[in-house]
Design a protein around this motif. Structure first.
Motif, PDB file in Angstrom:
ATOM      1  N   TYR A  42       3.374  -3.630  -2.949  1.00  0.00           N
ATOM      2  CA  TYR A  42       2.023  -3.431  -2.429  1.00  0.00           C
ATOM      3  C   TYR A  42       0.961  -3.946  -3.400  1.00  0.00           C
ATOM      4  O   TYR A  42       0.092  -4.736  -3.027  1.00  0.00           O
ATOM      5  N   GLY A  57      -4.742   8.650   3.079  1.00  0.00           N
ATOM      6  CA  GLY A  57      -4.177   7.294   2.975  1.00  0.00           C
ATOM      7  C   GLY A  57      -4.346   6.730   1.573  1.00  0.00           C
ATOM      8  O   GLY A  57      -4.798   5.598   1.399  1.00  0.00           O
ATOM      9  N   CYS A  58      -3.920   7.492   0.564  1.00  0.00           N
ATOM     10  CA  CYS A  58      -4.200   7.124  -0.842  1.00  0.00           C
ATOM     11  C   CYS A  58      -3.484   5.849  -1.266  1.00  0.00           C
ATOM     12  O   CYS A  58      -3.899   5.192  -2.224  1.00  0.00           O
ATOM     13  N   GLY A  59      -2.399   5.469  -0.555  1.00  0.00           N
ATOM     14  CA  GLY A  59      -1.632   4.314  -1.010  1.00  0.00           C
ATOM     15  C   GLY A  59      -1.181   4.525  -2.443  1.00  0.00           C
ATOM     16  O   GLY A  59      -0.738   5.619  -2.820  1.00  0.00           O
ATOM     17  N   PHE A 118      -5.555   3.278  -5.579  1.00  0.00           N
ATOM     18  CA  PHE A 118      -6.669   2.412  -6.005  1.00  0.00           C
ATOM     19  C   PHE A 118      -8.018   3.133  -5.986  1.00  0.00           C
ATOM     20  O   PHE A 118      -8.851   2.897  -6.850  1.00  0.00           O
ATOM     21  N   ASP A 129      -1.188  10.926   1.793  1.00  0.00           N
ATOM     22  CA  ASP A 129      -0.846   9.700   2.523  1.00  0.00           C
ATOM     23  C   ASP A 129       0.261  10.076   3.501  1.00  0.00           C
ATOM     24  O   ASP A 129       1.038  11.002   3.248  1.00  0.00           O
ATOM     25  N   ILE A 130       0.345   9.332   4.591  1.00  0.00           N
ATOM     26  CA  ILE A 130       1.396   9.630   5.575  1.00  0.00           C
ATOM     27  C   ILE A 130       2.774   9.216   5.048  1.00  0.00           C
ATOM     28  O   ILE A 130       3.792   9.758   5.465  1.00  0.00           O
ATOM     29  N   PHE A 185       4.786   1.212   5.247  1.00  0.00           N
ATOM     30  CA  PHE A 185       4.118   1.343   3.950  1.00  0.00           C
ATOM     31  C   PHE A 185       5.078   1.886   2.897  1.00  0.00           C
ATOM     32  O   PHE A 185       5.007   1.504   1.742  1.00  0.00           O
ATOM     33  N   TRP A 189      -5.345   2.389  10.958  1.00  0.00           N
ATOM     34  CA  TRP A 189      -4.030   2.701  11.526  1.00  0.00           C
ATOM     35  C   TRP A 189      -4.079   3.853  12.514  1.00  0.00           C
ATOM     36  O   TRP A 189      -3.083   4.154  13.150  1.00  0.00           O
ATOM     37  N   PHE A 190      -5.211   4.522  12.617  1.00  0.00           N
ATOM     38  CA  PHE A 190      -5.272   5.690  13.493  1.00  0.00           C
ATOM     39  C   PHE A 190      -5.216   5.260  14.958  1.00  0.00           C
ATOM     40  O   PHE A 190      -5.843   4.274  15.358  1.00  0.00           O
ATOM     41  N   SER A 198      -9.818   4.679   1.750  1.00  0.00           N
ATOM     42  CA  SER A 198     -10.072   3.239   1.718  1.00  0.00           C
ATOM     43  C   SER A 198      -8.986   2.505   2.505  1.00  0.00           C
ATOM     44  O   SER A 198      -7.798   2.571   2.171  1.00  0.00           O
ATOM     45  N   LEU A 199      -9.408   1.842   3.548  1.00  0.00           N
ATOM     46  CA  LEU A 199      -8.554   0.961   4.352  1.00  0.00           C
ATOM     47  C   LEU A 199      -7.288   1.639   4.871  1.00  0.00           C
ATOM     48  O   LEU A 199      -6.204   1.058   4.815  1.00  0.00           O
ATOM     49  N   SER A 200      -7.444   2.847   5.384  1.00  0.00           N
ATOM     50  CA  SER A 200      -6.292   3.444   6.089  1.00  0.00           C
ATOM     51  C   SER A 200      -6.638   3.842   7.522  1.00  0.00           C
ATOM     52  O   SER A 200      -5.750   3.911   8.369  1.00  0.00           O
ATOM     53  N   ASP A 257      -0.364  13.353   7.679  1.00  0.00           N
ATOM     54  CA  ASP A 257      -0.990  12.441   8.641  1.00  0.00           C
ATOM     55  C   ASP A 257      -2.485  12.757   8.666  1.00  0.00           C
ATOM     56  O   ASP A 257      -2.889  13.806   9.165  1.00  0.00           O
ATOM     57  N   GLY A 258      -3.282  11.842   8.127  1.00  0.00           N
ATOM     58  CA  GLY A 258      -4.723  12.093   8.028  1.00  0.00           C
ATOM     59  C   GLY A 258      -5.418  12.124   9.380  1.00  0.00           C
ATOM     60  O   GLY A 258      -6.545  12.603   9.495  1.00  0.00           O
TER      61      GLY A 258
HETATM   62  C1  LIG Z   1      -3.781  -0.699   3.350  1.00  0.00           C
HETATM   63  S1  LIG Z   1      -3.152   0.789   2.646  1.00  0.00           S
HETATM   64  C2  LIG Z   1      -4.532   1.364   1.691  1.00  0.00           C
HETATM   65  C3  LIG Z   1      -4.076   2.257   0.597  1.00  0.00           C
HETATM   66  C4  LIG Z   1      -5.142   2.628  -0.436  1.00  0.00           C
HETATM   67  N1  LIG Z   1      -6.145   3.498   0.129  1.00  0.00           N
HETATM   68  C5  LIG Z   1      -5.750   1.390  -1.030  1.00  0.00           C
HETATM   69  O1  LIG Z   1      -6.963   1.226  -0.928  1.00  0.00           O
HETATM   70  O2  LIG Z   1      -5.011   0.593  -1.602  1.00  0.00           O
HETATM   71  C6  LIG Z   1      -3.139   1.924   4.018  1.00  0.00           C
HETATM   72  C7  LIG Z   1      -2.532   3.276   3.665  1.00  0.00           C
HETATM   73  O3  LIG Z   1      -2.792   4.169   4.756  1.00  0.00           O
HETATM   74  C8  LIG Z   1      -1.646   4.954   4.953  1.00  0.00           C
HETATM   75  N2  LIG Z   1      -1.710   5.481   6.320  1.00  0.00           N
HETATM   76  C9  LIG Z   1      -1.533   4.816   7.474  1.00  0.00           C
HETATM   77  N3  LIG Z   1      -1.680   5.654   8.517  1.00  0.00           N
HETATM   78  C10 LIG Z   1      -1.984   6.879   7.995  1.00  0.00           C
HETATM   79  C11 LIG Z   1      -2.237   8.157   8.557  1.00  0.00           C
HETATM   80  N4  LIG Z   1      -2.223   8.366   9.870  1.00  0.00           N
HETATM   81  N5  LIG Z   1      -2.505   9.176   7.720  1.00  0.00           N
HETATM   82  C12 LIG Z   1      -2.518   8.991   6.381  1.00  0.00           C
HETATM   83  N6  LIG Z   1      -2.259   7.812   5.791  1.00  0.00           N
HETATM   84  C13 LIG Z   1      -1.996   6.761   6.589  1.00  0.00           C
HETATM   85  C14 LIG Z   1      -0.475   4.032   4.673  1.00  0.00           C
HETATM   86  O4  LIG Z   1       0.712   4.724   4.408  1.00  0.00           O
HETATM   87  C15 LIG Z   1      -1.010   3.252   3.477  1.00  0.00           C
HETATM   88  O5  LIG Z   1      -0.696   3.861   2.249  1.00  0.00           O
END
Ligand SMILES: C[S@@+](CC[C@H](N)C(=O)[O-])C[C@H]1O[C@@H](n2cnc3c(N)ncnc32)[C@H](O)[C@@H]1O
Length: 241
Positions: free
Chosen positions: A13, A46-48, A51, A69-70, A7, A115-116, A110-112, A94-95
């Protein structure tokens, strides 16, 4: 490559994140309808590039935010989008293993969470960080996501991850709604680029990459069916533990 690195490198992105934008906008409406209590303490995971928070910061003007965010590069991008405001703090975290003090009235993402490694464990840990009236609200990918791409693999194994079903999400104590969002792409190549561009190209553990000939055949079958890839998006809500 780690998820954080993938990421962190997703420089384009936003250009490939049409679905993420739509999902974040809908999630923001869902959160506002809760509604959160006055002057809520909010943790975003996981703010990315921001958005979700950009949809909410002005509509929850008394909230105090910890935006995380990680991937440190994503935290920087979110900070740029949201700007410096006295009620916003940012951290790389790390969330799945939140290192935060105190309780939150809203924990959102949203959408993170897809990945957990251990979704049930993470949900339990986050619910323990909620105030008595607090809510954990997040979207994640659910079973069936990208089924058209998987189907194009025929007998070959696709690298896309396995996502939980509505029943599996409900079994870990979540209230769940699933929505299908079909996205049409210009070509299989463009679909793959968009998956990579949002940093979601990391294959499942142990996946054997396809040979070039196998990949060409999969892309051909995907294009023959119209290049549509569906995101199955689960909106999940839970209270404190
Ligand atoms: C698909 S993006 C979504 C980002 C944003 N929330 C959005 O809606 O556009 C996933 C995000 O989750 C983050 N992420 C992945 N694993 C994570 C973790 N264990 N803890 C926190 N953030 C994580 C990634 O770095 C990435 O920014």
């Amino acid at each position: 490559m780690s998820v954080a690195d993938a990421f962190g490198r997703a420089a384009h992105y936003d250009a490939h994140a049409a679905v993420q934008r739509i999902v974040a906008e809908k999630l923001a409406e869902r959160i506002l309808a809760l509604p959160p209590p006055p002057a809520p303490r909010v943790l975003e995971i996981g703010c990315g590039t921001g958005f979700l928070s950009i949809e909410l910061v002005d509509r929850l003007p008394d909230a105090r935010w910890l935006v995380t965010d990680i991937a440190p590069a994503m935290v920087d991008r979110a900070r740029q989008r949201l700007g410096d405001r006295p009620n916003l703090s940012f951290a790389a975290m790390d969330g799945e293993h939140p290192d935060v003090a105190g309780r939150f009235d809203l924990i959102c993402s949203s959408l993170s969470f897809q990945w957990f490694g251990d979704l049930a464990g993470a949900v339990a840990r986050l619910r323990r960080r909620l105030s008595p009236e607090g809510r954990l609200v997040f979207t994640t990918l659910a079973e069936g996501s990208f089924f058209e791409w998987r189907r194009a693999h025929g007998d070959l194994a696709a690298g896309t991850r396995d996502y939980p079903s509505a029943a599996q999400l409900a079994a870990i104590g979540l209230e769940v709604e699933i929505e299908t969002i079909p996205m049409a792409h210009k070509s299989a190549r463009e679909f793959l680029r968009s998956v990579k561009g949002i940093g979601a190209g990391t294959p499942r553990n142990g996946h054997r990459p396809l040979t070039p000939a196998e990949l060409r055949a999969v892309m051909g079958r995907f294009e023959a069916k119209g290049c549509v890839a569906s995101y199955m998006v689960a909106t999940c809500i839970a209270g404190p533990l």
